[in-house]
Design a protein around this motif. Structure first.
Motif, PDB file in Angstrom:
ATOM      1  N   MET A 275       0.631  -1.390   0.003  1.00  0.00           N
ATOM      2  CA  MET A 275       0.313  -0.146  -0.151  1.00  0.00           C
ATOM      3  C   MET A 275       0.615   1.734  -0.402  1.00  0.00           C
ATOM      4  N   GLN A 276       2.049   1.395   0.381  1.00  0.00           N
ATOM      5  CA  GLN A 276       2.437   2.104  -0.217  1.00  0.00           C
ATOM      6  C   GLN A 276       2.784   2.521  -1.758  1.00  0.00           C
ATOM      7  N   THR A 277       2.726   1.980  -2.789  1.00  0.00           N
ATOM      8  CA  THR A 277       2.933   2.085  -3.696  1.00  0.00           C
ATOM      9  C   THR A 277       1.201   2.229  -4.237  1.00  0.00           C
ATOM     10  N   ILE A 278       0.481   1.726  -3.973  1.00  0.00           N
ATOM     11  CA  ILE A 278      -0.892   0.934  -4.476  1.00  0.00           C
ATOM     12  C   ILE A 278      -2.098   1.952  -3.884  1.00  0.00           C
ATOM     13  N   SER A 279      -3.124   2.423  -4.734  1.00  0.00           N
ATOM     14  CA  SER A 279      -4.991   2.101  -3.693  1.00  0.00           C
ATOM     15  C   SER A 279      -4.865   1.374  -2.074  1.00  0.00           C
ATOM     16  N   SER A 280      -5.219   1.734  -1.245  1.00  0.00           N
ATOM     17  CA  SER A 280      -6.281   0.614  -0.373  1.00  0.00           C
ATOM     18  C   SER A 280      -7.368   0.148  -1.543  1.00  0.00           C
ATOM     19  N   SER A 281      -7.925   0.845  -2.149  1.00  0.00           N
ATOM     20  CA  SER A 281      -9.030  -0.264  -3.151  1.00  0.00           C
ATOM     21  C   SER A 281      -8.190  -1.152  -4.146  1.00  0.00           C
ATOM     22  N   GLU A 282      -6.962  -0.990  -4.463  1.00  0.00           N
ATOM     23  CA  GLU A 282      -6.732  -1.467  -5.502  1.00  0.00           C
ATOM     24  C   GLU A 282      -5.853  -2.873  -4.729  1.00  0.00           C
ATOM     25  N   SER A 283      -5.869  -2.457  -3.679  1.00  0.00           N
ATOM     26  CA  SER A 283      -5.465  -3.375  -2.733  1.00  0.00           C
ATOM     27  C   SER A 283      -5.851  -4.399  -1.999  1.00  0.00           C
ATOM     28  N   ALA A 284      -7.212  -4.511  -2.073  1.00  0.00           N
ATOM     29  CA  ALA A 284      -8.393  -4.644  -1.485  1.00  0.00           C
ATOM     30  C   ALA A 284      -8.796  -5.954  -2.484  1.00  0.00           C
ATOM     31  N   PHE A 285      -8.844  -5.421  -3.753  1.00  0.00           N
ATOM     32  CA  PHE A 285      -9.022  -6.003  -4.701  1.00  0.00           C
ATOM     33  C   PHE A 285      -8.457  -6.990  -5.429  1.00  0.00           C
ATOM     34  N   LEU A 286      -6.988  -6.783  -5.064  1.00  0.00           N
ATOM     35  CA  LEU A 286      -5.728  -8.017  -4.381  1.00  0.00           C
ATOM     36  C   LEU A 286      -5.386  -8.871  -3.763  1.00  0.00           C
ATOM     37  N   THR A 287      -6.126  -8.358  -2.578  1.00  0.00           N
ATOM     38  CA  THR A 287      -6.415  -8.796  -1.277  1.00  0.00           C
ATOM     39  C   THR A 287      -7.202 -10.496  -1.671  1.00  0.00           C
ATOM     40  N   ALA A 288      -8.513 -10.169  -2.152  1.00  0.00           N
ATOM     41  CA  ALA A 288      -9.392 -11.209  -2.218  1.00  0.00           C
ATOM     42  C   ALA A 288      -8.935 -12.436  -3.063  1.00  0.00           C
ATOM     43  N   LEU A 289      -7.987 -11.989  -3.790  1.00  0.00           N
ATOM     44  CA  LEU A 289      -7.333 -13.244  -4.572  1.00  0.00           C
ATOM     45  C   LEU A 289      -7.682 -14.721  -3.905  1.00  0.00           C
ATOM     46  N   TYR A 290      -7.440 -13.946  -2.363  1.00  0.00           N
ATOM     47  CA  TYR A 290      -6.984 -15.552  -1.659  1.00  0.00           C
ATOM     48  C   TYR A 290      -8.335 -16.792  -1.703  1.00  0.00           C
ATOM     49  N   VAL A 291      -9.560 -16.016  -1.827  1.00  0.00           N
ATOM     50  CA  VAL A 291     -10.651 -17.021  -1.809  1.00  0.00           C
ATOM     51  C   VAL A 291     -10.227 -18.161  -3.202  1.00  0.00           C
ATOM     52  N   PRO A 292      -9.625 -18.090  -4.123  1.00  0.00           N
ATOM     53  CA  PRO A 292     -10.153 -18.533  -5.101  1.00  0.00           C
ATOM     54  C   PRO A 292      -8.582 -19.933  -5.355  1.00  0.00           C
ATOM     55  N   LEU A 293      -7.588 -19.148  -4.091  1.00  0.00           N
ATOM     56  CA  LEU A 293      -6.345 -19.361  -4.022  1.00  0.00           C
ATOM     57  C   LEU A 293      -6.324 -20.774  -3.703  1.00  0.00           C
ATOM     58  N   VAL A 294      -7.618 -20.838  -2.016  1.00  0.00           N
ATOM     59  CA  VAL A 294      -7.382 -21.792  -0.936  1.00  0.00           C
ATOM     60  C   VAL A 294      -7.569 -22.836  -1.553  1.00  0.00           C
ATOM     61  N   PRO A 295      -9.014 -23.463  -2.651  1.00  0.00           N
ATOM     62  CA  PRO A 295      -8.860 -24.709  -3.191  1.00  0.00           C
ATOM     63  C   PRO A 295      -7.716 -25.256  -4.148  1.00  0.00           C
ATOM     64  N   ILE A 296      -7.212 -23.731  -4.525  1.00  0.00           N
ATOM     65  CA  ILE A 296      -5.789 -24.359  -5.751  1.00  0.00           C
ATOM     66  C   ILE A 296      -4.703 -25.107  -5.342  1.00  0.00           C
ATOM     67  N   LEU A 297      -4.618 -24.111  -3.660  1.00  0.00           N
ATOM     68  CA  LEU A 297      -2.967 -24.763  -2.436  1.00  0.00           C
ATOM     69  C   LEU A 297      -3.441 -25.971  -1.995  1.00  0.00           C
TER      70      LEU A 297
END
Length: 310
Positions: free
Chosen positions: A94-116
């Motif tokens: 978040m030092q270089t991207i917006s809080s909105s963008e950070s939230a969208f990217l962080t949400a990737l954890y949901v589909p990552l769980v079953p893949i991992l």
């Protein structure tokens, strides 16, 4: 017309309503963290945040703290390391991207769980998970603002995506140890370990000095720590009666709320980036959707998708 049926409906939906309110608050924390970086370096703030959370949960769970064993310390240390890695990466990003963008990217954890889980435990994901991952990946490309012509992730985006992997591993570890350890004790241990590890990694990420004391920093760290504690306790209570898939769909709204609060705070994502964020959220929702005509074979998704945003 009697209001009794409506009142009964609301009473039955209290856990879902609680999760929606909690998700709204979670979305707002991205803006708060982004603002806190005006007063602190990333890992120092993460350490302070989880120290406050550990103290708060410890005071609420003090009667459970007797009898801590090595297995609980080991579980708490593993989960705590993922928390530190996930939220530390998120905050550094978040030092270089917006809080909105950070939230969208962080949400990737949901589909990552079953893949991992598939990669670690060889449990094949549902076909809807693969479709959700594909949509989320396409959304990620658009979220960078470049589209398919030039896939070019900046450092903040890469670090935040790595953080989503750590959060996914946190969820997997919580599920792995659930039922094998005392959750109250492990929660306190993992929060304390996340705080200590965050402080310990400061020199390795270029944070060689402790920020000067300010009441703004103190209030932000303590406020986020207390909020995280309350939110986690509320979510754990609500998910006793809310289906995990339904909870995950509700959680998918977190980046949407983060984008809304970010816009109120003055952030402006490009139109193509907003479209990418929409695809990420859609991918998260679809990854948890199980159409009836595809429910012939068992669903290997973990028993619960929990948010350990402490």
């Amino acid at each position: 017309m009697s209001s009794a049926p409506f009142a009964l409906f609301l009473k039955m939906k209290i856990p879902q309503i609680a999760l929606i309110i909690m998700t709204m608050i979670w979305g707002g924390t991205f803006v708060v963290v982004h603002y806190a970086l005006n007063y602190s370096s990333p890992m120092f703030f993460v350490g302070c945040r989880f120290a406050a959370a550990a103290i708060a949960v410890g005071l609420l769970s003090y009667k459970y703290l007797k009898g801590i064993n090595l297995k609980e310390i080991f579980a708490g240390a593993l989960i705590g390391s993922m928390i530190a890695g996930g939220y530390g990466s998120q905050t550094v990003g978040m030092q270089t991207i917006s809080s909105s963008e950070s939230a969208f990217l962080t949400a990737l954890y949901v589909p990552l769980v079953p893949i991992l889980i598939w990669l670690i435990f060889r449990k094949r994901p549902h076909i809807m998970t693969w479709l959700g991952v594909l949509l989320a990946f396409i959304g990620l490309i658009f979220l960078t603002g470049n589209g398919f012509k030039q896939i070019n992730l900046n450092a903040g985006q890469v670090i935040t995506i790595l953080g989503s992997f750590a959060i996914a591993m946190e969820i997997i570890l919580i599920g792995h140890f659930a039922g094998k350890v005392n959750l109250q004790r492990v929660t306190v241990i993992q929060l304390a370990f996340a705080s200590m590890l965050s402080f310990a990694t400061m020199p390795f990420v270029g944070e060689h000095h402790i920020p000067a004391f300010s009441w703004q920093l103190f209030l932000l760290a303590v406020g986020l720590g207390l909020t995280s504690s309350i939110l986690q306790l509320t979510m754990n209570w609500a998910q006793r009666s809310v289906d995990p898939s339904q909870a995950a769909v509700i959680y998918a709204g977190e980046p949407v709320w983060a984008a809304l609060f970010g816009r109120i705070a003055g952030e402006r994502l490009a139109l193509v980036a907003l479209f990418g964020g929409l695809l990420v959220v859609l991918g998260v929702v679809i990854s948890e959707w199980r159409p009836k005509f595809l429910q012939k074979r068992p669903d290997h998704h973990p028993e619960a998708i929990e948010k350990q945003h402490s």
